[in-house]
Design a protein around this motif. Structure first.
Motif, PDB file in Angstrom:
ATOM      1  N   GLU A  17      -0.361   3.616   3.328  1.00  0.00           N
ATOM      2  CA  GLU A  17       0.427   3.269   2.140  1.00  0.00           C
ATOM      3  C   GLU A  17       0.968   4.540   1.491  1.00  0.00           C
ATOM      4  N   PRO A  18       1.811   5.301   2.184  1.00  0.00           N
ATOM      5  CA  PRO A  18       2.195   6.620   1.675  1.00  0.00           C
ATOM      6  C   PRO A  18       3.208   6.598   0.543  1.00  0.00           C
ATOM      7  N   GLY A  19       4.012   5.553   0.451  1.00  0.00           N
ATOM      8  CA  GLY A  19       5.110   5.567  -0.515  1.00  0.00           C
ATOM      9  C   GLY A  19       4.991   4.499  -1.577  1.00  0.00           C
ATOM     10  N   HIS A  20       6.022   4.433  -2.443  1.00  0.00           N
ATOM     11  CA  HIS A  20       6.053   3.408  -3.487  1.00  0.00           C
ATOM     12  C   HIS A  20       6.036   2.018  -2.863  1.00  0.00           C
ATOM     13  N   GLN A  21       5.245   1.143  -3.432  1.00  0.00           N
ATOM     14  CA  GLN A  21       5.138  -0.224  -2.920  1.00  0.00           C
ATOM     15  C   GLN A  21       5.899  -1.183  -3.827  1.00  0.00           C
ATOM     16  N   ASP A  22       6.359  -2.246  -3.209  1.00  0.00           N
ATOM     17  CA  ASP A  22       7.207  -3.214  -3.898  1.00  0.00           C
ATOM     18  C   ASP A  22       6.341  -4.261  -4.600  1.00  0.00           C
ATOM     19  N   THR A  23       6.274  -4.187  -5.910  1.00  0.00           N
ATOM     20  CA  THR A  23       5.447  -5.147  -6.654  1.00  0.00           C
ATOM     21  C   THR A  23       6.045  -6.548  -6.622  1.00  0.00           C
ATOM     22  N   LEU A  24       7.345  -6.656  -6.419  1.00  0.00           N
ATOM     23  CA  LEU A  24       7.970  -7.979  -6.303  1.00  0.00           C
ATOM     24  C   LEU A  24       7.438  -8.694  -5.065  1.00  0.00           C
ATOM     25  N   ASN A  25       7.494  -8.027  -3.922  1.00  0.00           N
ATOM     26  CA  ASN A  25       7.104  -8.682  -2.673  1.00  0.00           C
ATOM     27  C   ASN A  25       5.594  -8.804  -2.511  1.00  0.00           C
ATOM     28  N   HIS A  26       4.860  -7.751  -2.856  1.00  0.00           N
ATOM     29  CA  HIS A  26       3.401  -7.857  -2.762  1.00  0.00           C
ATOM     30  C   HIS A  26       2.863  -8.818  -3.831  1.00  0.00           C
ATOM     31  N   GLY A  27       3.494  -8.831  -4.987  1.00  0.00           N
ATOM     32  CA  GLY A  27       3.095  -9.790  -6.010  1.00  0.00           C
ATOM     33  C   GLY A  27       3.343 -11.223  -5.563  1.00  0.00           C
ATOM     34  N   SER A  28       4.401 -11.426  -4.771  1.00  0.00           N
ATOM     35  CA  SER A  28       4.681 -12.754  -4.222  1.00  0.00           C
ATOM     36  C   SER A  28       3.537 -13.211  -3.322  1.00  0.00           C
ATOM     37  N   LEU A  29       2.960 -12.280  -2.567  1.00  0.00           N
ATOM     38  CA  LEU A  29       1.824 -12.615  -1.714  1.00  0.00           C
ATOM     39  C   LEU A  29       0.637 -13.066  -2.555  1.00  0.00           C
ATOM     40  N   LYS A  30       0.407 -12.400  -3.663  1.00  0.00           N
ATOM     41  CA  LYS A  30      -0.702 -12.784  -4.548  1.00  0.00           C
ATOM     42  C   LYS A  30      -0.525 -14.221  -5.043  1.00  0.00           C
ATOM     43  N   HIS A  38       0.156   9.327   8.332  1.00  0.00           N
ATOM     44  CA  HIS A  38       1.088   9.191   7.218  1.00  0.00           C
ATOM     45  C   HIS A  38       0.394   9.567   5.910  1.00  0.00           C
ATOM     46  N   LEU A  39       1.108  10.254   5.052  1.00  0.00           N
ATOM     47  CA  LEU A  39       0.523  10.667   3.780  1.00  0.00           C
ATOM     48  C   LEU A  39       1.635  10.850   2.760  1.00  0.00           C
ATOM     49  N   GLY A  40       1.385  10.404   1.568  1.00  0.00           N
ATOM     50  CA  GLY A  40       2.333  10.565   0.476  1.00  0.00           C
ATOM     51  C   GLY A  40       1.604  10.449  -0.844  1.00  0.00           C
ATOM     52  N   PHE A  41       2.340  10.594  -1.942  1.00  0.00           N
ATOM     53  CA  PHE A  41       1.714  10.580  -3.264  1.00  0.00           C
ATOM     54  C   PHE A  41       0.977   9.267  -3.518  1.00  0.00           C
ATOM     55  N   ASN A  42       1.560   8.155  -3.013  1.00  0.00           N
ATOM     56  CA  ASN A  42       0.920   6.862  -3.244  1.00  0.00           C
ATOM     57  C   ASN A  42      -0.367   6.687  -2.443  1.00  0.00           C
ATOM     58  N   SER A  43      -0.580   7.555  -1.449  1.00  0.00           N
ATOM     59  CA  SER A  43      -1.815   7.466  -0.671  1.00  0.00           C
ATOM     60  C   SER A  43      -3.052   7.665  -1.539  1.00  0.00           C
ATOM     61  N   LEU A  44      -2.870   8.300  -2.680  1.00  0.00           N
ATOM     62  CA  LEU A  44      -4.001   8.618  -3.552  1.00  0.00           C
ATOM     63  C   LEU A  44      -4.044   7.757  -4.809  1.00  0.00           C
TER      64      LEU A  44
END
Length: 358
Positions: free
Chosen positions: A248-261, A226-232
């Motif tokens: 992690e090829p695509g846009h990530q959800d800061t709401l959900n990943h931030g919830s993990l933090k 898998h590869l996408g702009f977010n990979s870099l």
């Protein structure tokens, strides 16, 4: 103990013994989610301009909590997404060892691909069954749940570490969804090559977030596609051949990943060692009573290694009775699954024991 229940309003209404199905959402996580979406409403792209910083903090928090360097932590939406991506990174044909009756999200994706399959039986000789299959069949990788979702049977971490020492070329891939957050875990010392986990159960982080932990020696044995702009984009993903970026090829959800933090912040404030102690006291109490009442399958109930998940004998009628008494559980397999987390109390168990008449 009571102060550990603060911030979980559902506990004021129910005797919640169902973390194995869905963890609770802490008030702190809920507050973050409210503030995050308000910021997004008001700031739009100005908020997203800072997403790299937030995701780096999440990655570092996961690595710190579970003993893995952050450059070997991938953030994914859930276990199944990460696991399917991982299977695509394994060149075929290969031979896979699986456990009978393991979680379908493990067995189905492996069966759907061109792997030669070997199965180890789950019974009182579980570890010996695994060893015999490995010695005879020489699989390339072994995929398993650390804790079984129906029975609560837990594989010994010492056994897994010894397995890696004896068979260093065998790739160990673990589903930690029913395990991560129940006790102190040092990934670097575990001998496991890859741990994947969703975080909506024992980590109480809500839905839509998960992670993958990779050992140093496994990276050359996998070829993620898998590869996408977010990979870099972001720290630890600096160049095209970066390993974790390919999960992690695509846009990530800061709401959900931030919830993990935020959920990890809460765990670290309490202390994972204290959480382990609270869970241990409750699971020992529960197992003793369930065994005495003959409610557990004997081989699962008497294992040295066991989790806070129990499958007790019970039918639809008993399940309805428990629900009617405000005791939240799940029907799994041929019984009723009970699971206790650190926010549960002896009072919760006494309520359950009373209704069960044990």
């Amino acid at each position: 103990m009571d102060n550990l229940r603060k911030g979980f309003p559902v506990l004021e209404q129910y005797t919640y013994l169902n973390t194995a199905a869905s963890g609770l959402l802490p008030e702190k996580v809920w507050e973050f989610r409210q503030e995050h979406d308000l910021d997004f409403l008001i700031k739009a792209s100005l908020l997203k301009d800072k997403q790299g910083e937030l995701l780096t903090e999440v990655r570092e928090s996961v690595g710190r909590l579970f003993g893995c360097a952050p450059n070997r932590v991938a953030l994914v939406p859930n276990f199944s997404y990460g696991f399917n991506s991982l299977l695509e990174s394994i060149e075929k044909p290969k031979k896979a060892l699986l456990l009978e009756n393991d979680y379908p999200s493990i067995t189905w994706p492996v069966k759907s691909r061109n792997f030669e399959l070997i199965w180890a039986r789950q019974d009182e000789d579980l570890e010996d069954n695994i060893l015999r299959k490995i010695e005879k069949e020489q699989p390339d990788f072994f995929v398993f749940s650390i804790v079984q979702y129906i029975s609560g049977v837990k594989l010994s971490l010492d056994f897994l570490k010894g397995l890696k020492e004896k068979y260093p070329e065998l790739i160990l891939i673990a589903d930690g969804t029913q395990y991560m957050g129940t006790e102190v875990f040092d990934f670097e010392a575990s001998g496991i090559d890859v741990v994947l986990s969703s975080c909506y159960k024992w980590l109480n982080a809500g839905y839509g977030n998960g992670f993958m932990l990779f050992s140093e020696n496994v990276q050359g044995k996998l070829a993620p596609k898998h590869l996408g702009f977010n990979s870099l984009q972001g720290k630890y993903k600096a160049h095209e051949e970066n390993f974790i970026g390919k999960f992690e090829p695509g846009h990530q959800d800061t709401l959900n990943h931030g919830s993990l933090k935020v959920a990890i912040d809460l765990i670290e404030k309490i202390g994972l060692s204290r959480i382990e102690e609270e869970i241990s006291a409750l699971k020992n109490c529960a197992r003793e009573r369930f065994l005495a009442a003959g409610l557990l399958e004997e081989w699962t109930g008497k294992r040295e290694n066991f989790s806070p998940i129990f499958n007790i004998k019970g039918d639809d009628k008993l399940y309805a009775k428990l629900t009617g008494e405000g005791i939240i559980t799940s029907q799994r397999g041929n019984g009723i699954r009970i699971s206790t987390h650190y926010f549960n109390t002896k009072k919760d168990l006494d309520h359950l024991f009373s209704v069960l008449n044990i």
